[in-house]
Design a protein around this motif. Structure first.
Motif, PDB file in Angstrom:
ATOM      1  N   SER A   2       0.820  -1.201   0.000  1.00 42.70           N
ATOM      2  CA  SER A   2       0.000   0.000   0.000  1.00 42.70           C
ATOM      3  C   SER A   2       0.860   1.259   0.000  1.00 42.70           C
ATOM      4  O   SER A   2       1.935   1.294   0.566  1.00 42.70           O
ATOM      5  N   THR A   3       0.338   2.303  -0.588  1.00 36.60           N
ATOM      6  CA  THR A   3       1.042   3.578  -0.617  1.00 36.60           C
ATOM      7  C   THR A   3       0.502   4.534   0.426  1.00 36.60           C
ATOM      8  O   THR A   3       0.827   5.700   0.429  1.00 36.60           O
ATOM      9  N   THR A   4      -0.327   4.053   1.342  1.00 39.28           N
ATOM     10  CA  THR A   4      -0.957   4.926   2.327  1.00 39.28           C
ATOM     11  C   THR A   4      -0.005   5.362   3.420  1.00 39.28           C
ATOM     12  O   THR A   4      -0.413   6.045   4.340  1.00 39.28           O
ATOM     13  N   SER A 147      -2.740 -10.503   4.258  1.00 40.63           N
ATOM     14  CA  SER A 147      -2.463 -10.196   2.853  1.00 40.63           C
ATOM     15  C   SER A 147      -3.568  -9.319   2.269  1.00 40.63           C
ATOM     16  O   SER A 147      -3.326  -8.528   1.366  1.00 40.63           O
ATOM     17  N   ASP A 148      -4.776  -9.442   2.794  1.00 40.38           N
ATOM     18  CA  ASP A 148      -5.917  -8.694   2.255  1.00 40.38           C
ATOM     19  C   ASP A 148      -6.494  -7.712   3.270  1.00 40.38           C
ATOM     20  O   ASP A 148      -7.637  -7.310   3.182  1.00 40.38           O
ATOM     21  N   GLY A 149      -5.699  -7.333   4.252  1.00 41.92           N
ATOM     22  CA  GLY A 149      -6.212  -6.422   5.274  1.00 41.92           C
ATOM     23  C   GLY A 149      -5.096  -5.815   6.087  1.00 41.92           C
ATOM     24  O   GLY A 149      -3.941  -5.805   5.687  1.00 41.92           O
ATOM     25  N   GLY A 150      -5.481  -5.323   7.245  1.00 42.22           N
ATOM     26  CA  GLY A 150      -4.552  -4.589   8.079  1.00 42.22           C
ATOM     27  C   GLY A 150      -4.043  -5.389   9.268  1.00 42.22           C
ATOM     28  O   GLY A 150      -4.001  -6.616   9.251  1.00 42.22           O
ATOM     29  N   TRP A 151      -3.683  -4.647  10.301  1.00 44.07           N
ATOM     30  CA  TRP A 151      -3.103  -5.195  11.518  1.00 44.07           C
ATOM     31  C   TRP A 151      -4.203  -5.437  12.555  1.00 44.07           C
ATOM     32  O   TRP A 151      -5.182  -4.704  12.607  1.00 44.07           O
ATOM     33  N   ASP A 152      -3.997  -6.446  13.414  1.00 49.95           N
ATOM     34  CA  ASP A 152      -4.836  -6.597  14.589  1.00 49.95           C
ATOM     35  C   ASP A 152      -4.070  -7.361  15.659  1.00 49.95           C
ATOM     36  O   ASP A 152      -2.978  -7.885  15.407  1.00 49.95           O
ATOM     37  N   PHE A 153      -4.634  -7.370  16.863  1.00 51.38           N
ATOM     38  CA  PHE A 153      -4.030  -8.152  17.928  1.00 51.38           C
ATOM     39  C   PHE A 153      -5.112  -8.703  18.833  1.00 51.38           C
ATOM     40  O   PHE A 153      -6.253  -8.221  18.839  1.00 51.38           O
ATOM     41  N   ALA A 154      -4.748  -9.743  19.563  1.00 53.78           N
ATOM     42  CA  ALA A 154      -5.658 -10.412  20.484  1.00 53.78           C
ATOM     43  C   ALA A 154      -4.814 -11.163  21.503  1.00 53.78           C
ATOM     44  O   ALA A 154      -3.596 -11.307  21.334  1.00 53.78           O
ATOM     45  N   PHE A 155      -5.469 -11.650  22.539  1.00 53.26           N
ATOM     46  CA  PHE A 155      -4.765 -12.580  23.409  1.00 53.26           C
ATOM     47  C   PHE A 155      -4.606 -13.874  22.634  1.00 53.26           C
ATOM     48  O   PHE A 155      -5.489 -14.269  21.873  1.00 53.26           O
ATOM     49  N   ALA A 156      -3.477 -14.529  22.785  1.00 51.15           N
ATOM     50  CA  ALA A 156      -3.162 -15.745  22.032  1.00 51.15           C
ATOM     51  C   ALA A 156      -3.922 -16.920  22.639  1.00 51.15           C
ATOM     52  O   ALA A 156      -3.352 -17.789  23.296  1.00 51.15           O
ATOM     53  N   GLN A 157      -5.209 -16.921  22.428  1.00 50.17           N
ATOM     54  CA  GLN A 157      -6.102 -17.943  22.973  1.00 50.17           C
ATOM     55  C   GLN A 157      -7.241 -18.125  21.978  1.00 50.17           C
ATOM     56  O   GLN A 157      -7.768 -17.129  21.450  1.00 50.17           O
ATOM     57  N   GLN A 158      -7.631 -19.346  21.728  1.00 52.06           N
ATOM     58  CA  GLN A 158      -8.730 -19.626  20.811  1.00 52.06           C
ATOM     59  C   GLN A 158      -9.983 -18.856  21.238  1.00 52.06           C
ATOM     60  O   GLN A 158     -10.358 -18.860  22.405  1.00 52.06           O
ATOM     61  N   GLY A 159     -10.610 -18.165  20.292  1.00 49.54           N
ATOM     62  CA  GLY A 159     -11.852 -17.452  20.563  1.00 49.54           C
ATOM     63  C   GLY A 159     -11.702 -16.096  21.227  1.00 49.54           C
ATOM     64  O   GLY A 159     -12.697 -15.487  21.619  1.00 49.54           O
ATOM     65  N   MET A 163      -8.725  -6.879  18.382  1.00 48.33           N
ATOM     66  CA  MET A 163      -8.707  -5.420  18.295  1.00 48.33           C
ATOM     67  C   MET A 163      -7.904  -5.027  17.068  1.00 48.33           C
ATOM     68  O   MET A 163      -6.740  -5.422  16.930  1.00 48.33           O
ATOM     69  N   SER A 164      -8.512  -4.264  16.172  1.00 47.20           N
ATOM     70  CA  SER A 164      -7.802  -3.776  14.989  1.00 47.20           C
ATOM     71  C   SER A 164      -6.884  -2.625  15.369  1.00 47.20           C
ATOM     72  O   SER A 164      -7.203  -1.838  16.262  1.00 47.20           O
ATOM     73  N   ILE A 165      -5.752  -2.559  14.680  1.00 53.04           N
ATOM     74  CA  ILE A 165      -4.844  -1.418  14.782  1.00 53.04           C
ATOM     75  C   ILE A 165      -4.749  -0.832  13.377  1.00 53.04           C
ATOM     76  O   ILE A 165      -4.285  -1.490  12.453  1.00 53.04           O
ATOM     77  N   VAL A 166      -5.218   0.385  13.218  1.00 48.31           N
ATOM     78  CA  VAL A 166      -5.183   1.028  11.909  1.00 48.31           C
ATOM     79  C   VAL A 166      -3.793   1.632  11.743  1.00 48.31           C
ATOM     80  O   VAL A 166      -3.408   2.560  12.462  1.00 48.31           O
ATOM     81  N   ALA A 167      -3.027   1.051  10.812  1.00 39.38           N
ATOM     82  CA  ALA A 167      -1.636   1.451  10.594  1.00 39.38           C
ATOM     83  C   ALA A 167      -1.229   1.100   9.176  1.00 39.38           C
ATOM     84  O   ALA A 167      -1.799   0.181   8.572  1.00 39.38           O
ATOM     85  N   PRO A 168      -0.242   1.797   8.638  1.00 40.55           N
ATOM     86  CA  PRO A 168       0.265   1.442   7.306  1.00 40.55           C
ATOM     87  C   PRO A 168       0.868   0.041   7.290  1.00 40.55           C
ATOM     88  O   PRO A 168       1.426  -0.417   8.292  1.00 40.55           O
ATOM     89  N   GLY A 173       4.961   1.468   9.628  1.00 41.57           N
ATOM     90  CA  GLY A 173       3.719   1.053  10.270  1.00 41.57           C
ATOM     91  C   GLY A 173       3.953  -0.025  11.312  1.00 41.57           C
ATOM     92  O   GLY A 173       3.368   0.010  12.398  1.00 41.57           O
ATOM     93  N   ALA A 174       4.836  -0.981  11.000  1.00 40.70           N
ATOM     94  CA  ALA A 174       5.158  -2.041  11.964  1.00 40.70           C
ATOM     95  C   ALA A 174       5.778  -1.451  13.230  1.00 40.70           C
ATOM     96  O   ALA A 174       5.473  -1.892  14.342  1.00 40.70           O
ATOM     97  N   SER A 175       6.602  -0.432  13.073  1.00 41.26           N
ATOM     98  CA  SER A 175       7.199   0.226  14.247  1.00 41.26           C
ATOM     99  C   SER A 175       6.135   0.909  15.097  1.00 41.26           C
ATOM    100  O   SER A 175       6.191   0.870  16.329  1.00 41.26           O
ATOM    101  N   GLN A 176       5.156   1.538  14.436  1.00 45.44           N
ATOM    102  CA  GLN A 176       4.086   2.194  15.180  1.00 45.44           C
ATOM    103  C   GLN A 176       3.173   1.172  15.856  1.00 45.44           C
ATOM    104  O   GLN A 176       2.698   1.395  16.974  1.00 45.44           O
ATOM    105  N   VAL A 177       2.932   0.039  15.208  1.00 42.85           N
ATOM    106  CA  VAL A 177       2.156  -1.044  15.823  1.00 42.85           C
ATOM    107  C   VAL A 177       2.895  -1.547  17.055  1.00 42.85           C
ATOM    108  O   VAL A 177       2.291  -1.787  18.107  1.00 42.85           O
ATOM    109  N   ALA A 178       4.217  -1.678  16.963  1.00 46.80           N
ATOM    110  CA  ALA A 178       5.015  -2.137  18.105  1.00 46.80           C
ATOM    111  C   ALA A 178       4.864  -1.192  19.292  1.00 46.80           C
ATOM    112  O   ALA A 178       4.803  -1.636  20.448  1.00 46.80           O
TER     113      ALA A 178
END
Length: 195
Positions: A2-4, A147-159, A163-168, A173-178
């Motif tokens: 992406s060029t965003t 590959s077809d979307g953005g960043w997100d995170f969750a607790f590493a547990q099934q179900g 939470m989405s993180i809107v970032a390039p 963008g990876a640095s800002q997500v960190a």
């Protein structure tokens, strides 16, 4: 890719009032935003307000009819989210995960992170102040990029809630997500899953 990410390198050209309005709108959304995305939205809001003023519409008058700041944020955030067709190759996704691990484990961030497997994202060890999550309250955090979307995170547990993180989708963008993940692990954000 992406060029965003261009807004992050050009430097902000937004008003303080627009940035505050965008931050306020972001606080009411069910996702987190990195600073470059907030700046991008504030730049657009500044331009929209300027256009309105050319037509004798002050920034305050927009509130009578619409949530212009919220709409602006949503329109900008869409550029960083889900795409109808995959736009990143497996190699690009792998490179973004590697950038994220490098940022998370850097001296500045200082977290323990590792690749979780081919279909799993990056696993980040929880800290003593991380909000409780998972079946026993002790789950680590998983961060993903798609590959077809953005960043997100969750607790590493099934179900677990996500939470989405809107970032390039870029190294910057990876640095800002960190940075967001560090704040979550350190308990600075509280339990964002209970908003």
């Amino acid at each position: 890719m992406s060029t965003t990410d261009s807004a992050a390198t050009a430097g902000p050209s937004c008003s303080t009032e627009a940035y505050k309005a965008i931050e306020k709108a972001a606080a009411g959304r069910r996702c987190l935003y990195v600073p470059s995305v907030l700046e991008h939205a504030a730049e657009l809001l500044t331009a929209l307000w300027a256009t309105g003023e050319k037509h004798n519409v002050s920034p305050d008058e927009w509130a009578w009819m619409t949530d212009l700041a919220g709409g602006t944020l949503d329109v900008v955030a869409r550029q960083y989210g889900k795409t109808p067709d995959p736009e990143r190759t497996h190699e690009q996704v792998s490179a973004l995960r590697a950038h994220l691990i490098a940022a998370l484990t850097s001296k500045e961030i200082g977290l323990a992170a590792r690749l979780g497997g081919p279909r799993v994202g990056v696993i980040v060890d929880r800290g003593p102040d991380t909000p409780p999550g998972g079946f026993h309250g002790d789950a680590d955090i998983e961060v993903r990029i798609y590959s077809d979307g953005g960043w997100d995170f969750a607790f590493a547990q099934q179900g677990a809630s996500v939470m989405s993180i809107v970032a390039p989708a870029s190294e910057a963008g990876a640095s800002q997500v960190a940075e967001i993940i560090r704040a979550f692990v350190r308990g600075e954000l509280g339990n964002v899953f209970r908003r």
